[in-house]
Design a protein around this motif. Sequence first.
Motif, PDB file in Angstrom:
ATOM      1  N   GLU A  14       0.809  -1.226   0.000  1.00  0.00           N
ATOM      2  CA  GLU A  14       0.000   0.000   0.000  1.00  0.00           C
ATOM      3  C   GLU A  14       0.843   1.278   0.000  1.00  0.00           C
ATOM      4  O   GLU A  14       0.308   2.368  -0.168  1.00  0.00           O
ATOM      5  N   ASN A  15       2.135   1.132   0.272  1.00  0.00           N
ATOM      6  CA  ASN A  15       2.998   2.324   0.384  1.00  0.00           C
ATOM      7  C   ASN A  15       4.218   2.185  -0.536  1.00  0.00           C
ATOM      8  O   ASN A  15       5.321   1.819  -0.071  1.00  0.00           O
ATOM      9  N   PRO A  16       4.026   2.477  -1.843  1.00  0.00           N
ATOM     10  CA  PRO A  16       5.096   2.223  -2.820  1.00  0.00           C
ATOM     11  C   PRO A  16       6.409   2.935  -2.486  1.00  0.00           C
ATOM     12  O   PRO A  16       7.487   2.382  -2.730  1.00  0.00           O
ATOM     13  N   SER A  17       6.339   4.154  -1.882  1.00  0.00           N
ATOM     14  CA  SER A  17       7.604   4.853  -1.614  1.00  0.00           C
ATOM     15  C   SER A  17       8.390   4.130  -0.508  1.00  0.00           C
ATOM     16  O   SER A  17       9.628   4.058  -0.554  1.00  0.00           O
ATOM     17  N   VAL A  18       7.665   3.540   0.452  1.00  0.00           N
ATOM     18  CA  VAL A  18       8.366   2.792   1.519  1.00  0.00           C
ATOM     19  C   VAL A  18       8.956   1.511   0.920  1.00  0.00           C
ATOM     20  O   VAL A  18      10.112   1.143   1.200  1.00  0.00           O
ATOM     21  N   LEU A  19       8.158   0.857   0.058  1.00  0.00           N
ATOM     22  CA  LEU A  19       8.643  -0.370  -0.593  1.00  0.00           C
ATOM     23  C   LEU A  19       9.924  -0.074  -1.366  1.00  0.00           C
ATOM     24  O   LEU A  19      10.909  -0.821  -1.297  1.00  0.00           O
ATOM     25  N   THR A  41      14.173  -2.139   9.495  1.00  0.00           N
ATOM     26  CA  THR A  41      13.870  -2.257  10.932  1.00  0.00           C
ATOM     27  C   THR A  41      12.698  -1.354  11.312  1.00  0.00           C
ATOM     28  O   THR A  41      11.792  -1.756  12.042  1.00  0.00           O
ATOM     29  N   ARG A  42      12.706  -0.123  10.788  1.00  0.00           N
ATOM     30  CA  ARG A  42      11.614   0.813  11.126  1.00  0.00           C
ATOM     31  C   ARG A  42      10.275   0.338  10.545  1.00  0.00           C
ATOM     32  O   ARG A  42       9.224   0.548  11.137  1.00  0.00           O
ATOM     33  N   VAL A  43      10.344  -0.300   9.365  1.00  0.00           N
ATOM     34  CA  VAL A  43       9.105  -0.845   8.779  1.00  0.00           C
ATOM     35  C   VAL A  43       8.544  -1.938   9.701  1.00  0.00           C
ATOM     36  O   VAL A  43       7.335  -2.003   9.960  1.00  0.00           O
ATOM     37  N   ILE A  44       9.420  -2.756  10.248  1.00  0.00           N
ATOM     38  CA  ILE A  44       8.959  -3.820  11.167  1.00  0.00           C
ATOM     39  C   ILE A  44       8.351  -3.169  12.418  1.00  0.00           C
ATOM     40  O   ILE A  44       7.257  -3.550  12.863  1.00  0.00           O
ATOM     41  N   GLN A  45       9.038  -2.159  12.968  1.00  0.00           N
ATOM     42  CA  GLN A  45       8.517  -1.510  14.191  1.00  0.00           C
ATOM     43  C   GLN A  45       7.151  -0.876  13.943  1.00  0.00           C
ATOM     44  O   GLN A  45       6.218  -1.034  14.737  1.00  0.00           O
ATOM     45  N   GLU A  46       7.051  -0.158  12.805  1.00  0.00           N
ATOM     46  CA  GLU A  46       5.783   0.524  12.529  1.00  0.00           C
ATOM     47  C   GLU A  46       4.654  -0.496  12.288  1.00  0.00           C
ATOM     48  O   GLU A  46       3.509  -0.278  12.673  1.00  0.00           O
ATOM     49  N   HIS A  71      -2.307   3.245  19.481  1.00  0.00           N
ATOM     50  CA  HIS A  71      -3.133   4.071  18.598  1.00  0.00           C
ATOM     51  C   HIS A  71      -3.581   5.364  19.268  1.00  0.00           C
ATOM     52  O   HIS A  71      -4.525   6.009  18.808  1.00  0.00           O
ATOM     53  N   SER A  72      -2.886   5.744  20.340  1.00  0.00           N
ATOM     54  CA  SER A  72      -3.255   6.989  21.013  1.00  0.00           C
ATOM     55  C   SER A  72      -2.661   8.181  20.248  1.00  0.00           C
ATOM     56  O   SER A  72      -1.439   8.239  20.039  1.00  0.00           O
ATOM     57  N   PRO A  73      -3.503   9.150  19.820  1.00  0.00           N
ATOM     58  CA  PRO A  73      -2.971  10.292  19.042  1.00  0.00           C
ATOM     59  C   PRO A  73      -2.020  11.163  19.863  1.00  0.00           C
ATOM     60  O   PRO A  73      -1.177  11.842  19.304  1.00  0.00           O
ATOM     61  N   GLU A  74      -2.150  11.090  21.212  1.00  0.00           N
ATOM     62  CA  GLU A  74      -1.220  11.898  22.040  1.00  0.00           C
ATOM     63  C   GLU A  74       0.180  11.296  21.991  1.00  0.00           C
ATOM     64  O   GLU A  74       1.174  11.994  22.102  1.00  0.00           O
ATOM     65  N   ILE A  75       0.240   9.974  21.837  1.00  0.00           N
ATOM     66  CA  ILE A  75       1.564   9.318  21.845  1.00  0.00           C
ATOM     67  C   ILE A  75       2.101   9.196  20.417  1.00  0.00           C
ATOM     68  O   ILE A  75       3.270   9.486  20.152  1.00  0.00           O
ATOM     69  N   PHE A  76       1.252   8.772  19.490  1.00  0.00           N
ATOM     70  CA  PHE A  76       1.665   8.611  18.089  1.00  0.00           C
ATOM     71  C   PHE A  76       0.742   9.463  17.211  1.00  0.00           C
ATOM     72  O   PHE A  76      -0.360   9.001  16.847  1.00  0.00           O
ATOM     73  N   PRO A  77       1.149  10.714  16.890  1.00  0.00           N
ATOM     74  CA  PRO A  77       0.266  11.578  16.094  1.00  0.00           C
ATOM     75  C   PRO A  77      -0.167  10.892  14.790  1.00  0.00           C
ATOM     76  O   PRO A  77       0.613  10.149  14.207  1.00  0.00           O
ATOM     77  N   ASP A  78      -1.391  11.171  14.380  1.00  0.00           N
ATOM     78  CA  ASP A  78      -1.981  10.556  13.192  1.00  0.00           C
ATOM     79  C   ASP A  78      -1.789   9.025  13.245  1.00  0.00           C
ATOM     80  O   ASP A  78      -1.197   8.412  12.356  1.00  0.00           O
ATOM     81  N   PRO A  79      -2.334   8.391  14.303  1.00  0.00           N
ATOM     82  CA  PRO A  79      -1.972   6.996  14.610  1.00  0.00           C
ATOM     83  C   PRO A  79      -2.326   5.968  13.553  1.00  0.00           C
ATOM     84  O   PRO A  79      -1.682   4.931  13.474  1.00  0.00           O
ATOM     85  N   GLU A  80      -3.353   6.245  12.714  1.00  0.00           N
ATOM     86  CA  GLU A  80      -3.740   5.231  11.725  1.00  0.00           C
ATOM     87  C   GLU A  80      -2.796   5.236  10.526  1.00  0.00           C
ATOM     88  O   GLU A  80      -2.837   4.325   9.702  1.00  0.00           O
ATOM     89  N   LYS A  81      -1.971   6.259  10.421  1.00  0.00           N
ATOM     90  CA  LYS A  81      -1.086   6.362   9.244  1.00  0.00           C
ATOM     91  C   LYS A  81       0.122   5.432   9.412  1.00  0.00           C
ATOM     92  O   LYS A  81       0.752   5.419  10.476  1.00  0.00           O
ATOM     93  N   PHE A  82       0.423   4.683   8.348  1.00  0.00           N
ATOM     94  CA  PHE A  82       1.618   3.833   8.361  1.00  0.00           C
ATOM     95  C   PHE A  82       2.815   4.703   8.006  1.00  0.00           C
ATOM     96  O   PHE A  82       2.977   5.111   6.860  1.00  0.00           O
ATOM     97  N   ASP A  83       3.633   5.019   9.001  1.00  0.00           N
ATOM     98  CA  ASP A  83       4.728   5.956   8.770  1.00  0.00           C
ATOM     99  C   ASP A  83       5.986   5.509   9.531  1.00  0.00           C
ATOM    100  O   ASP A  83       6.214   5.915  10.672  1.00  0.00           O
TER     101      ASP A  83
END
Length: 419
Positions: A294-299, A334-339, A380-392
């Motif tokens: 779903e995220n070609p630039s990350v791929l 590694t960051r892709v795995i964490q996210e 998924h808390s927006p206070e901890i991870f802003p825009d939490p639904e976004k895969f970033d």
Amino acid sequence: MEFISLLFMLFFVSILLVFLFHSIFKFFDFNPRNLPLPPGSLGWPYIGKTFQLYSQNPNVFFASKLKRYDSVFKTHILGCPCVMISSPEAAKFVLVTRAHLFKPTFPASKERMLGKQAIFFHQGDYHAKLRKLVLRAFVPEAIKTTVCDIESIAKDSLKSWEGRIINTFQEMKTYTFNVALLSIFGKDEFLYREDLKRCYYILEKGYNSMPINLPGTLFNKSMKARKELAQILAKILSSRRQMKLDKNDLLGSFMGDKEGLTDDQIADNIIGVIFAARDTTASVLTWILKYLGENPSVLQAVTEEQEDIVTSKEKGGEEELLTWADTKKMPITTRVIQETLRVASILSFTFREAVEDVEYEGYLIPKGWKVLPLFRNIHHSPEIFPDPEKFDPSRFEVAPKPNTFLPFVQIQNALLSSL
Ligand code: HEM
């Protein structure tokens, strides 16, 4: 007259003293039972909020309660009164700082199926010993040399997918099962692989079935497969002992313990680790593929990072096989795995049970109540991870604050900190 004032003074001082002693006594006689329960509703007797939870998306159920009651609330599901917690501080309280006040809890049928002596069902010295033995088999020194073998299992999987449409999760389960067998038994137990696989697959099918142990039920088939698994493991143990093999895989770690684990304890924990490792890892791998798709630039970024490793090996005239050192050159991967672990939060929560009355933030958690740290809601808390639904994945360029990223909780956290 003087006598009367003296009497009056004495009376006054005695009252003061009584009042003082009473307050001191009350202070030291603190009883958590006097505290209020957390906010929230327990619903109907026994049924509680079970129907509500099962008739809607669990995320919606938890999110609506959190909005109404904040990060600690009580409810009643599957016949148990529960306290749900969803703040990093509360999770730390239950899982780390006051972990001794909360024991792990599973339905009896699951204990029977995995084995009563498996690590998940224990606390205290036995638990600590098992944890040390599991960790010993997965520290960098022990797994460094297996990187190329894991790579070859991955290559075999890729080859087997050529030209056919696959069910990703099923294929990932096959891949992770093969890696689990390698980590547990090394390369020697080839003889028993197919039997191990066959029995484990039957066991797994019955894991979530109704626990009715009558001929023909899934549960009954699972229990039989479990028995057969233990017999195969006994054969492997005996042949290792006869050949006096001393290995640094997980079985070797369990067998090498000086205080000695019994064969039953070893079997329960081998089955337990396969169970803990396989579907979790297969699930994360499946989500990774989805998010990359779903995220070609990350791929693109991950592909470039991986290709750079291959090219630099070719240029340096190195062997083509992947090494431990190569895995250290993959910050984007590694960051892709964490996210993925954050967004997918494949274990949304875990269960504990209060072993005594516990006070948390002015509330009473009564003895015997279940406590559920809701990892997914923290992730998924927006206070901890802003825009939490976004895969970033770039959000992990900065380390998350303590206790806000809890995909593994215990053993794997200890492992990650040793890498
Ligand atoms: C991405 C994959 C994984 C995830 C998300 C995951 C998640 C978790 C979580 C949340 C727990 C804690 C449960 C609790 O305390 O209530 C746990 C426990 C455990 N996991 Fe994993 N796990 C993963 C892979 C693995 C693997 C590969 C192994 C193989 C060694 C493993 C072995 C264990 C063991 C032995 C425990 C029990 C730890 C204890 O009681 O001290 N897990 N896992």
